[in-house]
Write a protein that holds these residues in place. Sequence first.
Motif, PDB file in Angstrom:
ATOM      1  N   GLN A 362      -4.126 -31.874  -7.047  1.00  0.00           N
ATOM      2  CA  GLN A 362      -3.199 -32.120  -5.949  1.00  0.00           C
ATOM      3  C   GLN A 362      -3.926 -32.158  -4.609  1.00  0.00           C
ATOM      4  O   GLN A 362      -3.632 -32.984  -3.750  1.00  0.00           O
ATOM      5  N   ARG A 363      -4.906 -31.273  -4.424  1.00  0.00           N
ATOM      6  CA  ARG A 363      -5.677 -31.304  -3.179  1.00  0.00           C
ATOM      7  C   ARG A 363      -6.457 -32.616  -3.065  1.00  0.00           C
ATOM      8  O   ARG A 363      -6.619 -33.164  -1.970  1.00  0.00           O
ATOM      9  N   ARG A 364      -6.966 -33.119  -4.184  1.00  0.00           N
ATOM     10  CA  ARG A 364      -7.703 -34.378  -4.146  1.00  0.00           C
ATOM     11  C   ARG A 364      -6.795 -35.529  -3.744  1.00  0.00           C
ATOM     12  O   ARG A 364      -7.167 -36.396  -2.933  1.00  0.00           O
ATOM     13  N   VAL A 365      -5.585 -35.553  -4.302  1.00  0.00           N
ATOM     14  CA  VAL A 365      -4.620 -36.600  -3.952  1.00  0.00           C
ATOM     15  C   VAL A 365      -4.283 -36.526  -2.467  1.00  0.00           C
ATOM     16  O   VAL A 365      -4.186 -37.553  -1.780  1.00  0.00           O
ATOM     17  N   GLU A 366      -4.119 -35.316  -1.959  1.00  0.00           N
ATOM     18  CA  GLU A 366      -3.811 -35.152  -0.538  1.00  0.00           C
ATOM     19  C   GLU A 366      -4.981 -35.593   0.341  1.00  0.00           C
ATOM     20  O   GLU A 366      -4.771 -36.119   1.438  1.00  0.00           O
ATOM     21  N   ALA A 367      -6.203 -35.385  -0.137  1.00  0.00           N
ATOM     22  CA  ALA A 367      -7.369 -35.872   0.604  1.00  0.00           C
ATOM     23  C   ALA A 367      -7.354 -37.401   0.670  1.00  0.00           C
ATOM     24  O   ALA A 367      -7.654 -38.000   1.718  1.00  0.00           O
ATOM     25  N   ASP A 368      -7.002 -38.051  -0.442  1.00  0.00           N
ATOM     26  CA  ASP A 368      -6.886 -39.518  -0.449  1.00  0.00           C
ATOM     27  C   ASP A 368      -5.900 -39.975   0.614  1.00  0.00           C
ATOM     28  O   ASP A 368      -6.158 -40.913   1.381  1.00  0.00           O
ATOM     29  N   GLU A 369      -4.744 -39.318   0.652  1.00  0.00           N
ATOM     30  CA  GLU A 369      -3.702 -39.704   1.597  1.00  0.00           C
ATOM     31  C   GLU A 369      -4.177 -39.512   3.037  1.00  0.00           C
ATOM     32  O   GLU A 369      -3.978 -40.375   3.894  1.00  0.00           O
ATOM     33  N   PHE A 370      -4.825 -38.392   3.293  1.00  0.00           N
ATOM     34  CA  PHE A 370      -5.291 -38.102   4.650  1.00  0.00           C
ATOM     35  C   PHE A 370      -6.251 -39.173   5.142  1.00  0.00           C
ATOM     36  O   PHE A 370      -6.107 -39.702   6.254  1.00  0.00           O
ATOM     37  N   TYR A 371      -7.236 -39.527   4.326  1.00  0.00           N
ATOM     38  CA  TYR A 371      -8.236 -40.476   4.778  1.00  0.00           C
ATOM     39  C   TYR A 371      -7.685 -41.896   4.842  1.00  0.00           C
ATOM     40  O   TYR A 371      -8.133 -42.698   5.668  1.00  0.00           O
ATOM     41  N   TYR A 372      -6.713 -42.197   4.014  1.00  0.00           N
ATOM     42  CA  TYR A 372      -6.076 -43.511   4.148  1.00  0.00           C
ATOM     43  C   TYR A 372      -5.357 -43.614   5.486  1.00  0.00           C
ATOM     44  O   TYR A 372      -5.432 -44.649   6.167  1.00  0.00           O
ATOM     45  N   ARG A 373      -4.675 -42.550   5.892  1.00  0.00           N
ATOM     46  CA  ARG A 373      -3.941 -42.588   7.153  1.00  0.00           C
ATOM     47  C   ARG A 373      -4.887 -42.699   8.349  1.00  0.00           C
ATOM     48  O   ARG A 373      -4.516 -43.228   9.395  1.00  0.00           O
ATOM     49  N   ILE A 374      -6.103 -42.180   8.240  1.00  0.00           N
ATOM     50  CA  ILE A 374      -7.069 -42.283   9.327  1.00  0.00           C
ATOM     51  C   ILE A 374      -7.464 -43.739   9.542  1.00  0.00           C
ATOM     52  O   ILE A 374      -7.589 -44.205  10.679  1.00  0.00           O
TER      53      ILE A 374
END
Length: 1045
Positions: A362-374
């Motif tokens: 779940q943390r990995r998925v959230e990291a994906d989302e964070f960097y996509y939004r950047i």
Amino acid sequence: MVLVANQVVLSEEERRLKEDRDRTRYWKKWGPYVAERQWATVREDYSQDGDAWSHFTHDMARQRTYRWGEDGIAGVSDTHGRMNIAFAFWNEKDDFLKERLFGLSNPQGNHGESIKECHFHLDNTPTHSYMKLLYKYPQRKFPYEDLIKENARRGKLDREYNMVDTGIFDDDRYWDIFIEMAKEADDPEELCFRVTAYNRGPERAALHILPHVWFRNTWGWGYKQEDPKPSIRQVGDTTAQVKHPQLGQRYFQLSPSPGVGRTGNDVEPKLLFTENESNNVGLWGATKNSTPYVKDAFHRYIVDEEDEAVNPQHVGTKSCAWYSFDESGGVAPGECAVVRFRISKRYEGYLDEELFDDIIEQRRVEADEFYYRISPLPMSDDLRNIQRQAFAGMLWCKQYYHFVWDQWANGDPGMPPPPSGRKNIRNKHWKHMYLDDILSMPDSWEYPFFAAWDSAFHCIPLAMIDPDFAKKQLDLFTREWYMHPNGQLPAYEWNFGDVNPPVHAWSTFRTFKIERKMYGREDLDFLERVFQKLLLNFTWWVNRKDFDGKNIFEGGFLGLDNIGLFNRSDPLPTGGVLEQADSTGWMAFYCLCMLNIALELAKHRRIYEDIASKFFEHFILISDAMQYRQGGEEKSLWNEEDGFYYDAISWGGPWSHSMPVRSLVGLIPLFATLTLEPEVINKFPSFKRRMEWFIENRHDVAERNLASMRRRGKDDRILLSLVSEDRLRRILQRMIDEGEFLSEYGIRSLSKYHQQHPYSMDVNGQRFQVSYISGDSDSGLFGGNSNWRGPIWIAVNFLLIESLQRFYMFYGNNLKVECPTGSGDYMHLGHVAEEVQHRLQHLFARGDDGRRAIYAGNEMLDFDPNWKDYLWFFEFFDGDTGRGLGASHQCGWTGLIAKMIHDTGVSCRLPQTPRTPATAASHYFDEHFTRNERQAIKPSQLRRSSTSGRSIGRMQTNGSENGYNDHPLDDDDEDEDEREGLEFRAKLKRINSIGYPTGDDLEKKKEQDAKVASYVSDQLHRMRVDDDFGPSGMHDEIEAQLDGT
């Protein structure tokens, strides 16, 4: 909170950043703060001659306790480095455990110090809620001796001999060891670690994995201890209790690992304990150690089979868990060994592996989302991967840095006093320093210490993902325990008093503007606080580096190491004073950055108008001094015949000698440029009156330097610049000439003209010469591990790009230049800036032939599926081929590539692809943009283990089905309601730990994704219809504007 089209888009990682900023949860308390190298640092050097490399060597590090920090592989610690977690490995071939990364000292390397390992920083988030590192560990005996001997044999004209050159990875006989750490969703102090080691070789191979937990030694130096000594004690078969007076109580909880042998039996960890104390018997031949259990105990116990090396009472200040994957010859080809453990405040007896894996995923998925939004705009997967690893490297290079001058210089009461002359070797004037912080390091191994101007560049990409940390770095350097009382900023630990280029003000303003643009926050307190301290630093520069008050500055080497004919840190062999075009250009740049900040602050406090006027006038006087000298007696640093700026030796009065070396020294004056918006000028009547008075009453100066004051540019802007339009054209003619400065991969540090035309001078029978050298340095000047006589350096390229953007903001489409020179292709300066950014991205991007320039044709690095997607971020790059050079994890200023990808990745063509007007993003315009969104995981999506044969039956014999044995259930004693209540609480606890989004969360996420998609479509449309869109979009980042956000 990222702003997309002025709408707040809040991801889970941004929520954590907000909680950390608001101090409701301390998400950054634990992070990758353990150095990759603590040995041979200045802090650990207590020698008489200051030879840090020989005083504390790699071999000593196994036995000798560190005084000021710790090191390890993929190390994690708290923010004061008290408790440390890292990893060791053994392949049954090496003579000792692989407990830390190996490299050559500066005297051992043919090009200075150099790491000789293969590891990659793959992922990391700003709160370190998820981190991932890859270490490639050979199955053969590690080639320590081969690396030392072969590099010693090679000379300065030879390439370095690295791990990939030794043949150690032939036949894929190595381990890919992926190390991950994740934090629970509802508790930043619950840390989950997973190690997955893949056997890439053709045969079974044994591997031993040893997670370490230990305390930095704070008790052994003779100071009175108010608190009890920390301890680690075994309290269960797979659990140790960890107690520290400041950190409290935690548990080191381990899980048995899936078996790798034919029996299928689990691999049970064996807990070992010793003390973090030096082995004086082994180091110095002492008759006895202060404790029978010392730092190298685990090496001796496992490798040397010394049973008495570890503490049989299962207690100490250093511990490890020994996992032996050696049954039936070890792990089969293509299979993996898995180790899971956690550091927890809860004692649960054993580890719920399914919950554990769900948290990490779940943390990995959230990291994906964070960097996509950047960076939501479409770009190639390769560029997105490069950017992600650049950000990861920036965050992995955060390190706990501890230094107290008084204790370091005078020694500790419990240790022998240091040599009496040691204080005079270095840093004797920096007695005020007391450093105890998390700092951004230039490189995780080769430069495990801060460098002032490197840090300023680090803050640009850091501001994109964690502006609070970036601001903290800039603020720290101006605090009274860093900045010298005279106003000088500390350079680096080898010599705090050395002089780095004055880029702090620039970085401060850029960080302020990036946060405002990307997050909608305007931190004026930060801007004003740092600005006030920089006034002291500016005054130091004026008083110390312009002795004669002529506004022509010296500066020493200014971070450019060997760029000059002479060592610019030493007195000139010719006598006289070196008047530096780059130092003077830097000071003009400094003036304009301070002017920019003053105008920004004046929008809120009018008293800053006066300070803005001061920097405006100072800039004009510096500009005038570079072009003309008082009384016309002295020569200008500008060479009219060559159309370039050169350094000059001055012997006073009219006696000076220009040194015609075409280098970055002559390009740096381009940095000093600023556009003023007419609305800003009109907003500040006091500043406007003072500027007009100066033009009227100092017309002799104004007429020479302020032609643009009377000529308004694009959108009625005003330009302040060291160079006129004519000089700009002449400098650019050389800068974008592929036979001079322009490479396929960016701007070179020295013109290629000097390859055939070296410049030399004979002084007292000695010849000094500068010639173009595209790769590594051919001399030992400044350690010999860097070269500014040809290679490409991303940091100075970044400033050149920004200068071109500023010039474009003034000249617009009215000024076009041939790019490259002689090509017949004319561009405005905004497109020239974009072209340079694309060329820099081509250093890393995979070309249509599948190769990356940085890897210089290495087949394995370019094409092997287990290597080709992993990046090293080198310190500098070959000026002809783009080959990576110097430090290999220089994620500091080389991490600026992440910002360039953010700004221009959408239009970046493949390397080797000719640039055409249709190149820019055209391949996106005919498609409907959609995003394949990665939804939050469901438990059923995860396998029980990273191996295919893990049985979960054993777990159910240890506790309840839900994985928690705090409340074992008994059908005979518990009624149905109570059992359901317990199961519900366990389920709720599980959900909170993992952080599954609720229905409302998913609905909000859907709305935010729609906003992002709309924003992306709008941006792509604007890029298609507005050729001016890209460059002009930078104005709100690099100049003071009238409005706020």
